[in-house]
Motif scaffolding. Structure first.
Motif, short mmCIF file in Angstrom:
data_model
loop_
_atom_site.label_atom_id
_atom_site.label_comp_id
_atom_site.label_asym_id
_atom_site.label_seq_id
_atom_site.Cartn_x
_atom_site.Cartn_y
_atom_site.Cartn_z
N LYS A 36 0.84 -1.20 0.00
CA LYS A 36 0.00 0.00 0.00
C LYS A 36 0.88 1.26 0.00
CE LYS A 36 -3.60 2.38 2.48
NZ LYS A 36 -4.30 2.52 3.74
N ASN A 37 0.61 2.14 -0.95
CA ASN A 37 1.26 3.45 -1.05
C ASN A 37 2.77 3.35 -1.30
OD1 ASN A 37 1.11 6.20 -1.24
ND2 ASN A 37 1.38 6.54 0.93
N LYS A 38 3.20 2.29 -1.97
CA LYS A 38 4.61 2.16 -2.32
C LYS A 38 4.70 2.06 -3.84
CE LYS A 38 6.27 0.53 2.02
NZ LYS A 38 5.05 0.64 2.73
N PHE A 39 5.04 3.15 -4.45
CA PHE A 39 5.17 3.20 -5.90
C PHE A 39 6.27 4.19 -6.23
CE2 PHE A 39 2.10 6.24 -4.43
CZ PHE A 39 2.45 7.41 -5.07
N ILE A 40 6.75 4.16 -7.44
CA ILE A 40 7.78 5.09 -7.87
C ILE A 40 7.11 6.18 -8.67
CG2 ILE A 40 9.88 5.37 -9.22
CD1 ILE A 40 10.47 2.42 -8.48
N ARG A 41 7.32 7.40 -8.26
CA ARG A 41 6.69 8.53 -8.92
C ARG A 41 7.25 8.71 -10.33
NH1 ARG A 41 7.92 14.37 -6.98
NH2 ARG A 41 9.08 14.43 -8.88
N GLN A 71 5.14 9.46 -2.51
CA GLN A 71 4.28 9.39 -1.33
C GLN A 71 3.94 10.80 -0.84
OE1 GLN A 71 6.82 6.93 1.07
NE2 GLN A 71 5.77 5.06 0.48
N LEU A 72 4.92 11.69 -0.85
CA LEU A 72 4.67 13.07 -0.42
C LEU A 72 3.73 13.78 -1.39
CD1 LEU A 72 8.26 14.16 0.70
CD2 LEU A 72 6.31 13.61 2.17
N HIS A 73 3.90 13.53 -2.69
CA HIS A 73 3.05 14.16 -3.70
C HIS A 73 1.60 13.68 -3.55
CE1 HIS A 73 1.89 16.13 -7.37
NE2 HIS A 73 1.46 14.98 -7.86
N SER A 74 1.42 12.38 -3.29
CA SER A 74 0.06 11.85 -3.16
C SER A 74 -0.63 12.37 -1.90
CB SER A 74 0.06 10.32 -3.17
OG SER A 74 0.70 9.81 -2.03
N LYS A 75 0.16 12.78 -0.90
CA LYS A 75 -0.41 13.39 0.31
C LYS A 75 -0.64 14.89 0.13
CE LYS A 75 1.93 10.31 3.57
NZ LYS A 75 2.95 10.26 4.61
N GLY A 76 -0.21 15.43 -1.00
CA GLY A 76 -0.38 16.86 -1.26
C GLY A 76 0.72 17.73 -0.66
N GLU A 77 1.81 17.12 -0.23
CA GLU A 77 2.90 17.87 0.38
C GLU A 77 3.89 18.41 -0.65
OE1 GLU A 77 4.62 15.76 3.71
OE2 GLU A 77 2.65 15.01 4.29
N LYS A 108 3.84 20.23 -4.44
CA LYS A 108 2.88 20.90 -5.31
C LYS A 108 2.89 20.36 -6.74
CE LYS A 108 3.24 25.01 -2.55
NZ LYS A 108 4.03 26.16 -2.30
N SER A 109 4.06 20.13 -7.28
CA SER A 109 4.19 19.73 -8.67
C SER A 109 4.70 18.31 -8.77
CB SER A 109 5.17 20.68 -9.37
OG SER A 109 5.60 20.15 -10.59
N ALA A 110 4.27 17.61 -9.82
CA ALA A 110 4.75 16.24 -10.04
C ALA A 110 6.25 16.21 -10.38
CB ALA A 110 3.96 15.58 -11.16
N LYS A 111 6.79 17.35 -10.84
CA LYS A 111 8.21 17.41 -11.19
C LYS A 111 9.06 18.00 -10.08
CE LYS A 111 7.62 17.51 -16.13
NZ LYS A 111 8.05 18.11 -17.38
N GLU A 112 8.45 18.40 -8.99
CA GLU A 112 9.17 19.02 -7.88
C GLU A 112 9.99 17.96 -7.13
OE1 GLU A 112 8.17 21.57 -3.83
OE2 GLU A 112 6.55 20.86 -5.08
N HIS A 113 11.19 18.34 -6.72
CA HIS A 113 12.03 17.47 -5.91
C HIS A 113 12.21 18.10 -4.54
CE1 HIS A 113 13.08 14.70 -9.08
NE2 HIS A 113 13.35 15.72 -9.87
#
Length: 113
Positions: free
Chosen positions: A9-14, A45-51, A53-58
């Motif tokens: 659960k919730n383990k994927f590579i962005r 995981q941080l992106h899916s929690k909304g932490e 902002k951008s899918a390309k942000e590091h």
């Protein structure tokens, strides 16, 4: 190792994953690629929690010995040499948090997609 690290659960590579980035990390060995994939997974995981902002942000990701070994197979004896090698090659930005504290790393290798 406990089963909590292998819960799917919730383990994927962005994604998207850039082949240029993967190849740059692959030039430094399998443990470098594992570090890259772990950082991307944690960013996802941080992106899916909304932490993030951008899918390309590091962002900086904490690299704890126990979790890093359990999730991607990077032993603590291999972690530091690889982190220093990747930082010297300007693929990651490394923050050393002090003796006995887990470092944080951020991907800075450019993506060409």
């Amino acid at each position: 190792m406990t089963d909590k690290y292998f819960d799917k659960k919730n383990k994927f590579i962005r994604g998207p994953l850039d082949l240029h980035q993967i190849n740059q990390f692959a030039n430094h060995g399998i443990n470098a690629v594992r570090l890259f994939l772990y950082i991307r997974m944690r960013e996802g995981q941080l992106h899916s929690k909304g932490e993030l902002k951008s899918a390309k942000e590091h962002t900086f990701i904490r690299l704890d010995n126990k979790i890093l070994e359990a999730m991607v197979g990077v032993h603590k004896s291999n972690k530091w040499p690889n982190l220093r090698k990747l930082a010297a090659a300007n693929l990651i930005e490394l923050k050393e948090m002090g003796k006995g504290k887990a470092p944080e790393a951020k991907i800075i290798c450019p993506a060409y997609h």
